[in-house]
Design an enzyme around this catalytic site. Structure first.
Site, mmCIF file in Angstrom:
data_model
loop_
_atom_site.group_PDB
_atom_site.id
_atom_site.type_symbol
_atom_site.label_atom_id
_atom_site.label_comp_id
_atom_site.label_asym_id
_atom_site.label_seq_id
_atom_site.Cartn_x
_atom_site.Cartn_y
_atom_site.Cartn_z
ATOM 1 N N GLU A 190 -48.703 -3.274 -13.972
ATOM 2 C CA GLU A 190 -47.405 -3.804 -14.362
ATOM 3 C C GLU A 190 -46.748 -2.821 -15.321
ATOM 4 O O GLU A 190 -47.319 -2.453 -16.341
ATOM 5 C CB GLU A 190 -47.575 -5.173 -15.036
ATOM 6 C CG GLU A 190 -46.253 -5.817 -15.409
ATOM 7 C CD GLU A 190 -46.411 -7.183 -16.044
ATOM 8 O OE1 GLU A 190 -45.409 -7.679 -16.585
ATOM 9 O OE2 GLU A 190 -47.527 -7.738 -16.005
ATOM 10 N N ASN A 233 -50.943 -10.143 -19.216
ATOM 11 C CA ASN A 233 -50.845 -11.272 -18.293
ATOM 12 C C ASN A 233 -52.181 -11.320 -17.548
ATOM 13 O O ASN A 233 -52.301 -10.880 -16.419
ATOM 14 C CB ASN A 233 -49.676 -11.083 -17.323
ATOM 15 C CG ASN A 233 -48.346 -11.039 -18.049
ATOM 16 O OD1 ASN A 233 -48.101 -11.828 -18.950
ATOM 17 N ND2 ASN A 233 -47.485 -10.108 -17.677
ATOM 18 N N LYS A 310 -52.003 -12.749 -25.116
ATOM 19 C CA LYS A 310 -50.609 -13.142 -24.925
ATOM 20 C C LYS A 310 -50.633 -14.620 -24.581
ATOM 21 O O LYS A 310 -51.119 -15.007 -23.514
ATOM 22 C CB LYS A 310 -49.959 -12.328 -23.804
ATOM 23 C CG LYS A 310 -48.516 -12.721 -23.498
ATOM 24 C CD LYS A 310 -47.952 -11.868 -22.351
ATOM 25 C CE LYS A 310 -46.531 -12.282 -22.014
ATOM 26 N NZ LYS A 310 -45.969 -11.449 -20.907
ATOM 27 N N GLU A 314 -43.656 -16.218 -21.762
ATOM 28 C CA GLU A 314 -43.314 -15.892 -20.381
ATOM 29 C C GLU A 314 -44.240 -16.586 -19.374
ATOM 30 O O GLU A 314 -44.696 -15.994 -18.405
ATOM 31 C CB GLU A 314 -43.334 -14.371 -20.175
ATOM 32 C CG GLU A 314 -42.310 -13.658 -21.039
ATOM 33 C CD GLU A 314 -42.261 -12.160 -20.806
ATOM 34 O OE1 GLU A 314 -41.159 -11.603 -20.864
ATOM 35 O OE2 GLU A 314 -43.331 -11.552 -20.580
ATOM 36 N N ARG A 347 -50.689 -11.382 -29.906
ATOM 37 C CA ARG A 347 -49.327 -10.866 -29.735
ATOM 38 C C ARG A 347 -48.292 -11.870 -30.229
ATOM 39 O O ARG A 347 -48.403 -13.066 -29.966
ATOM 40 C CB ARG A 347 -49.054 -10.523 -28.270
ATOM 41 C CG ARG A 347 -49.875 -9.361 -27.751
ATOM 42 C CD ARG A 347 -49.553 -9.074 -26.306
ATOM 43 N NE ARG A 347 -48.491 -8.078 -26.154
ATOM 44 C CZ ARG A 347 -47.439 -8.227 -25.362
ATOM 45 N NH1 ARG A 347 -47.254 -9.345 -24.707
ATOM 46 N NH2 ARG A 347 -46.561 -7.263 -25.238
ATOM 47 N N ARG A 358 -32.669 -15.408 -29.049
ATOM 48 C CA ARG A 358 -34.030 -14.919 -28.808
ATOM 49 C C ARG A 358 -34.510 -14.024 -29.947
ATOM 50 O O ARG A 358 -35.710 -13.937 -30.220
ATOM 51 C CB ARG A 358 -34.068 -14.175 -27.468
ATOM 52 C CG ARG A 358 -35.406 -13.541 -27.147
ATOM 53 C CD ARG A 358 -35.426 -13.028 -25.732
ATOM 54 N NE ARG A 358 -36.453 -12.029 -25.525
ATOM 55 C CZ ARG A 358 -36.666 -11.414 -24.366
ATOM 56 N NH1 ARG A 358 -35.912 -11.706 -23.319
ATOM 57 N NH2 ARG A 358 -37.611 -10.508 -24.250
ATOM 58 N N LYS A 382 -44.278 -6.398 -31.590
ATOM 59 C CA LYS A 382 -43.473 -5.317 -31.041
ATOM 60 C C LYS A 382 -42.568 -4.733 -32.119
ATOM 61 O O LYS A 382 -42.165 -5.420 -33.046
ATOM 62 C CB LYS A 382 -42.630 -5.819 -29.870
ATOM 63 C CG LYS A 382 -43.450 -6.144 -28.621
ATOM 64 C CD LYS A 382 -42.562 -6.463 -27.432
ATOM 65 C CE LYS A 382 -43.405 -6.738 -26.196
ATOM 66 N NZ LYS A 382 -42.580 -6.968 -24.990
ATOM 67 N N ASP A 387 -37.501 -6.625 -26.944
ATOM 68 C CA ASP A 387 -38.497 -6.224 -25.938
ATOM 69 C C ASP A 387 -38.439 -4.738 -25.638
ATOM 70 O O ASP A 387 -37.978 -4.343 -24.571
ATOM 71 C CB ASP A 387 -38.280 -7.022 -24.652
ATOM 72 C CG ASP A 387 -39.361 -6.762 -23.604
ATOM 73 O OD1 ASP A 387 -40.430 -6.238 -23.962
ATOM 74 O OD2 ASP A 387 -39.136 -7.093 -22.427
ATOM 75 N N GLU A 415 -40.700 1.701 -19.518
ATOM 76 C CA GLU A 415 -40.158 0.527 -18.830
ATOM 77 C C GLU A 415 -38.640 0.470 -18.923
ATOM 78 O O GLU A 415 -37.965 0.106 -17.959
ATOM 79 C CB GLU A 415 -40.774 -0.741 -19.424
ATOM 80 C CG GLU A 415 -40.223 -2.027 -18.846
ATOM 81 C CD GLU A 415 -40.813 -3.266 -19.495
ATOM 82 O OE1 GLU A 415 -40.366 -4.373 -19.144
ATOM 83 O OE2 GLU A 415 -41.730 -3.139 -20.342
ATOM 84 N N HIS A 543 -30.315 -4.727 -23.503
ATOM 85 C CA HIS A 543 -30.704 -5.579 -22.372
ATOM 86 C C HIS A 543 -29.639 -5.616 -21.281
ATOM 87 O O HIS A 543 -29.313 -6.687 -20.744
ATOM 88 C CB HIS A 543 -31.001 -6.997 -22.867
ATOM 89 C CG HIS A 543 -32.230 -7.588 -22.245
ATOM 90 N ND1 HIS A 543 -32.262 -8.059 -20.958
ATOM 91 C CD2 HIS A 543 -33.469 -7.784 -22.738
ATOM 92 C CE1 HIS A 543 -33.470 -8.532 -20.678
ATOM 93 N NE2 HIS A 543 -34.230 -8.364 -21.746
#
Length: 734
Positions: A190, A233, A310, A314, A347, A358, A382, A387, A415, A543
């Site tokens: 990922e 994940n 995590k 999400e 996390r 957010r 982070k 993000d 990313e 974003h």
């Protein structure tokens, strides 16, 4: 006499084919910065050969063997001749490596007071005398410290530093220096852009690829001491016996290099294994399950580092599913790990769909829990509140969680910076974050000092980076993504190292020591991140990406399942202006920062312009420091980003004489792709925001070749989302 002649002839016969092969073999980037090619400057080469005549390594541990092997490999390549070795009686100008415990030679030097301040991982490199003979020494308290010192010594030669007055004392400022992999068990990564996962689960534990050891060498050369092997994940099967046996084989490879293995875990593992019907952290059965499973992990891997989690983010399961909080969840795992010395990296990347901003999510959830986490829990936060965006203000948690261990999470894999296609050295982003003044306890409360434990006196410290290398021969896809991995490692060891210094080291070790190459390439690297910001999201925009792939522009994105997954949620473009109001008249997210900083961020005339639209909704006619209006400055930044990429192309084209043909051609082609993409970003965003500003593109700028509808269509057809299979939590192998 005959024996001496034979030895010289033998080494000559061996060396000539090696040199011929080395010249004929294409450069593929596999060696990364551990590229031990012969020193090109003849005078420097002659000097080094005189200064290093013999290698003396005492100590028989596997780690000391690795140190000796690395020095033999490095010195043999850099000096273009085999390095004589011995275990005692050093010759004049020998290099002596060891610790007071494993080396009588080191013990006799009386270095105890100097070494005492360097801890378990530090080292010193110095010129000394043994039996009145000058030597160079790499000394440490532990074998791993000696290994780290060996890599540092080789770096001195790779970057052509003087050895005349060596007096280096180095120790890490952070305890946990960890790389994270987002690898799934099917080997798809990922947010990975350089091939499949390095971990070939199908052939482990029986076959251990040579890449595993080279991966360990790469990380150890930077002092990285931990690796999380799998995706946050997480697939629960990672804790099964089948996979633990395979992971133990990897841990065996990494152990001599001082690298501990960590695993991302799925919070619903007790259910996924079919052993329980719940995963409530306060249920005794769940607590016992984790204690037993954790003991099993340590049975396979005695020096296992711990868990990365995590949770309740999400769609991932977590303690909130049972009405519990993050501290409840983390402390249950910490209790299971504590008897073995393990830690929990928990996390703080959490945000819920019902929150108004957010930006506020992590702070609002975690601040009430400050001081409630176990001492072997470290919050992994982070660098910014959203993000991994091209530019973010720092997460306000860093300036507020005074009673909680914290570590920063960066992203090396690109990313949001063009995958492995665009050149975007992340060193400036890391430096910008680490040197940010928070005023948490007055001046000097930088993020770096907070992470080090200087500001809040926290006991456990660290830094993590999502690196996601793959099976591409050069590990990272784009050759320059290697530089961000390098910069992270150097700054995790010492957060005061500058991005510019790290860039120069990397360039010298990876390409060339020619000054005519170094200066323009260093400048290229130092503008590359800002170029990426400018043609994507200048002045605090964020974003604006197409969803799923996070590659191309889509500032028009709306009407998704969640508002905070759309672009319009963040930029708030309207006829009256642009930007997200986070002041007292808006979400008041600035109140999460210390008062001194909140005052700066809350003042539209004082906030740094690169963060303006993060904190303020500003009129299109707002006057900027340049004298331009907001609209004019926005257009200028988008166009400047494209011009910066073009300048990068020109700079790279001039370096053909200093770079091997293979890597030169690859980077040249990728820069052409980057220019194409930067223009698409520029034109898409300028045309889109123009529909709100109602203003024309100022004279002097090249006009977009297409209309907005074309770019909207392009975003739906051009950019194919990356292949990704989400982790399954439905079943697991026992």
């Amino acid at each position: 006499m005959l024996k001496s002649y034979f030895n010289k002839y033998y080494w000559l016969c061996c060396l000539i084919p090696m040199l011929v092969i080395g010249k004929a073999k294409a450069e593929d980037g596999y060696e990364m910065w551990l590229r031990y090619h012969a020193v090109a400057n003849e005078q420097q080469l002659k000097t080094y050969r005189q200064q290093i005549t013999q290698l003396v390594v005492q100590g028989e541990s596997v780690t000391m063997q690795k140190a000796a092997a690395e020095l033999q490999r490095g010195l043999g390549g850099l000096l273009a001749k085999p390095m004589a070795s011995a275990t005692q009686h050093p010759a004049k100008n020998a290099l002596v490596v060891g610790t007071p415990k494993n080396s009588a030679l080191i013990a006799a030097l009386g270095l105890e007071s100097e070494l005492a301040a360097l801890g378990d991982e530090g080292y010193l490199i110095a010129n000394k005398l043994i039996n009145k003979r000058p030597i160079r020494v790499i000394a440490a308290n532990t074998d791993i410290g000696a290994l780290y010192g060996s890599f540092h010594f080789l770096r001195l030669l790779q970057t052509q530093q003087s050895l005349d007055k060596l007096a280096i004392h180095s120790a890490p400022k952070l305890q946990h220096r960890v790389v994270n992999h987002w690898d799934n068990l099917n080997r798809v990564i990922e947010r990975g852009y350089a091939g499949l996962s390095l971990w070939d689960w199908g052939t482990l534990p029986d076959y251990k690829s040579e890449r595993y050891e080279d991966y360990a060498r790469i990380n150890a050369s930077l002092g990285i001491n931990g690796t999380v092997l799998n995706n946050v994940n997480a697939d629960p099967r990672i804790l099964s016996d089948q996979f633990l046996e395979k992971i133990a084989a990897l841990a065996d490879v990494f152990r001599p290099y001082g690298i501990k293995v960590y695993l991302s875990i799925n919070y619903n593992s007790p259910r996924a294994f079919g052993d329980l019907d719940l995963a409530d952290p306060l249920d005794p059965r769940v607590q016992q399950w984790w204690k037993e499973r954790t003991k099993k992990v340590y049975d396979y891997i005695p020096d296992f580092g711990g868990y990365l989690v995590k949770a309740n983010s999400e769609g991932q399961p977590g303690p909130q599913d049972y009405g519990r909080n993050h501290a409840d969840g983390a402390n249950m795992l910490a209790d299971a790990l504590k008897p073995f010395g393990g830690v929990v990296f928990w996390r703080a990347f959490v945000y819920h769909p019902d929150i108004g901003d957010r930006f506020r999510g992590a702070y609002d959830e975690f601040m009430p829990l400050d001081g409630k986490f176990a001492d072997n829990v470290i919050l992994q936060i982070k660098n910014g509140p959203i993000d991994f965006q091209p530019r973010e203000p720092f997460s306000p948690l860093f300036a507020s969680m005074s009673k909680t261990n914290m570590m920063m999470e960066f992203q090396v894999t690109q990313e949001y910076f063009g995958f492995a296609t665009h050149l975007a050295y992340q060193g400036p982003l890391f430096e910008e974050s680490l040197r940010t003044e928070t005023y948490a306890k007055g001046e000097g409360s930088t993020i770096g000092n907070i992470l080090e434990g200087k500001v809040f006196n926290t006991k456990r410290t660290g830094m993590a980076a999502v690196i996601n290398p793959g099976t591409d021969r050069n590990w990272t896809g784009h050759p320059f993504v290697q530089s961000s991995w390098y910069a992270f490692g150097r700054m995790a060891w010492d957060h005061e190292i500058s991005a510019e210094a790290a860039a120069e080291e990397w360039l010298r070790m990876t390409f060339s020591n020619e000054q005519k190459f170094i200066e323009p390439m260093k400048n290229l690297m130092m503008i590359s991140r800002e170029a990426g910001v400018n043609y994507r999201s200048p002045l605090g925009l964020t974003h604006l990406y197409s969803q799923g792939d996070h590659y191309g522009p889509a500032p028009w994105t709306e009407n998704l399942e969640r508002a905070d997954w759309t672009a319009i949620y963040y930029h708030r473009a309207a006829k009256d202006g642009l930007g997200f109001d986070r002041t007292k008249t808006g979400s008041n997210a600035i109140a999460q920062y210390p008062a001194t900083l909140a005052k700066i961020y809350g003042d539209v005339n004082a906030v740094p312009e690169e963060l303006l639209l993060w904190f303020h909704h500003v009129s299109w006619d707002h006057k900027m420091k340049s004298g331009r209006t907001l609209w004019e400055e926005l257009v200028h930044k988008y166009y400047e980003g494209v011009e910066q990429v073009r300048a990068m192309q020109t700079a790279w084209d001039a370096q053909k004489a200093y770079v091997d043909p293979e890597r030169f051609a690859q980077v040249k082609a990728l820069l052409q792709v980057q220019e194409r993409d930067a223009i698409i970003w520029r034109d898409s965003c300028v045309l889109y925001f123009q529909t709100y500003s109602g203003k024309s593109i100022p004279a002097g700028y090249e006009k977009p070749k297409h209309d907005l509808d074309y770019y909207k269509t392009l975003s739906r057809t051009r950019y194919v989302p990356e292949p990704w299979h989400p982790a399954s939590s439905s079943r697991v192998l026992k």
